[in-house]
Design an enzyme around this catalytic site. Structure first.
Site, PDB file in Angstrom:
ATOM      1  CE  LYS A  80      -3.658   2.047   2.890  1.00  0.00           C
ATOM      2  NZ  LYS A  80      -4.411   1.840   4.148  1.00  0.00           N
ATOM      3  CB  SER A 155      -7.447   3.202   3.606  1.00  0.00           C
ATOM      4  OG  SER A 155      -6.719   2.524   4.602  1.00  0.00           O
ATOM      5  CB  SER A 179      -7.979   0.222   6.114  1.00  0.00           C
ATOM      6  OG  SER A 179      -8.695   1.361   6.445  1.00  0.00           O
TER       7      SER A 179
END
Length: 469
Positions: A80, A155, A179
């Site tokens: 990420k 996220s 997330s």
């Protein structure tokens, strides 16, 4: 294109590399080809790491030379884009950080590299890792490979979409309230949010509020989660929340000397839950019962007294808002997307409400402690609904109208309390979308939910399904 490579899990790829059935170069190239083929539609990858093939060639030479190989030797992984990667762009989903290149890897990245993993790509996220969809001004919106008109979540939505679509076998995401687990549920992969502090957050932004943030593995199999967790866990001397020795585990292990006691819970305590999701939770519970566990429906009174999402909202604004204000100081509005603007516009929590929320958080911890004095694990929903269409801000769930923050209702209690949670697919909606369930264990008992997840994975009616993209 070789789907046997890009839909294999990391454990299998590592074994194939070790036995010289396939080379690291072939594996990395297969995933690069897959990114080129499908990412224009999915938009999960924001940066392909320079030098991945060069690292793969070095890994191949090590295999041919008979050198000692790490557990992930030659296996690509993705990360990420809020997690620092040395020499590779880490832009945090914001024009404010455009062109930012860290000098040092985050601890979690360094540990996967030390095991022989090869950094392949950085993946998309919402601005500042803050929302349930992965969309921002810098790299745009990620799409769900099961249905491009729907979100892969946030996220860590870019990460979940990349793994689900075969662009990466293993990845790292971060989790403030939903997330890692939510995006896994929206794309049908697996993920683990370990006990708070198990995996150091060093090299990851934002850190505030530190007591709620986690970093964890996302993968295609439970055995990959177990492997990654074994590599990632343990103190690094920099994150003060990470203090438990690497090998310690408070769980029952894979061979309990008595039937595991498992409760399942849909409502109340998490907000409304869609009937299809509720049925999947019950089906997973029944599957574990059929596999020899003691299973029964339960209630946790603490969740009914203090709604964890409300507790979280009252606490995190006071701690996260100053971090956003510092990062955006002096920046024009054209550099801020909707979530940064929303966070900065929220009113401060009064000191009275903040203290009451702190006390409610303690009651929630006590409530779970009481539950885990009698049970080994808990099965709940991950999300109240399957993956939703882009941009929806209000939902009708089981007859009740709620705003989008309610998607965090079953995941955020584990951030408020620091408990470990695992997301694994066990069903499919009438629209053909994945439905995951969440396995929860007591603090530092990751082995319990990894064991139960492996049982569910073997019994799953949806094992080895992949999106048609």
């Amino acid at each position: 294109m070789n789907s046997d490579l890009f839909y294999s899990d990391a454990t299998k790829l590592a074994e194939m590399i070790r036995t010289r059935e396939v080379s690291p170069v072939e594996v990395v190239q297969a995933h690069l080809d897959r990114i080129a083929a499908v990412d224009p539609k999915v938009n999960a990858v924001v940066t392909v790491a320079d030098g991945a093939l060069e690292v793969a060639r070095a890994a191949e030479r090590a295999v041919l030379a008979g050198e000692e190989l790490g557990a992930l030797h030659g296996v690509p992984f993705s990360v990420k884009d809020s997690i620092d990667t040395a020499g590779v762009l880490t832009q945090r989903g914001s024009p404010i950080f455009k062109g930012r290149v860290p000098d040092i890897d985050a601890t979690s990245v360094a540990r996967l590299k030390k095991a022989g993993g090869i950094l392949l790509a950085k993946t998309n996220l919402p601005e500042f890792s803050y929302w349930i969809e992965s969309d921002n001004l810098l790299s745009g919106r990620s799409n769900n490979p099961w249905d491009l008109g729907r979100t892969p979540g946030g996220s860590s939505g870019g990460e979940s979409a990349a793994i689900a679509a075969g662009m990466s076998p293993l990845g790292l995401g971060t989790d403030l309230a939903i997330s890692v687990r939510g995006p896994a549920a929206q794309t049908g992969i697996t993920s683990l949010k370990a006990t708070h502090g198990r995996v150091p957050m060093t090299g990851i932004w934002p850190r505030a509020p530190r007591r709620f943030w986690h970093v964890g593995p996302m993968a295609r199999s439970v055995r990959d989660l177990a492997l990654a967790h074994s590599l990632l866990a343990g103190p690094d001397g920099a994150d003060g929340y990470s203090s438990v020795p690497r090998g310690f585990d408070a769980g029952t292990g894979a061979s309990p000397d008595r039937p595991l006691r498992v409760g399942w819970l849909v409502e109340p305590g998490f907000g409304p839950i869609d009937p299809e999701v509720a049925a999947t939770v019950q089906a997973a519970a029944e599957a574990l019962k059929g596999l020899g566990c003691f299973v029964e429906p339960v209630r946790i009174p603490a969740l009914e007294r203090d709604f964890a999402l409300d507790v979280f909202n009252r606490l995190h604004v006071m701690e996260m808002k100053p971090a956003f204000a510092e990062a955006t100081a002096g920046r024009g509005k054209d550099e801020l997307y909707k979530m940064a603007r929303t966070m900065l516009s929220l009113p401060d929590t009064s000191m009275k409400d903040y203290i009451e929320a702190e006390q409610a958080a303690e009651r929630l911890r006590d409530g779970y402690a009481d539950y885990f004095s009698r049970y080994d694990a808990l099965i709940t929903p991950v999300l109240p609904i399957p993956a939703h269409k882009h941009g929806v801000t209000q939902f009708t769930i089981n007859g009740q109208i709620v705003d989008a923050t309610y998607l965090q209702g079953a995941t955020v209690p584990l951030n408020v309390t620091g408990l470990p949670g695992l997301s694994i697919r066990f069903g499919t909606s009438q629209e053909g979308l994945p439905i995951n369930v969440q396995l929860v264990a007591s603090w530092l008992a990751e082995s319990t939910i990894l064991h139960l997840a492996a049982l569910l994975e073997a019994a799953s009616p949806v094992r080895d399904l992949h999106p048609n993209i």
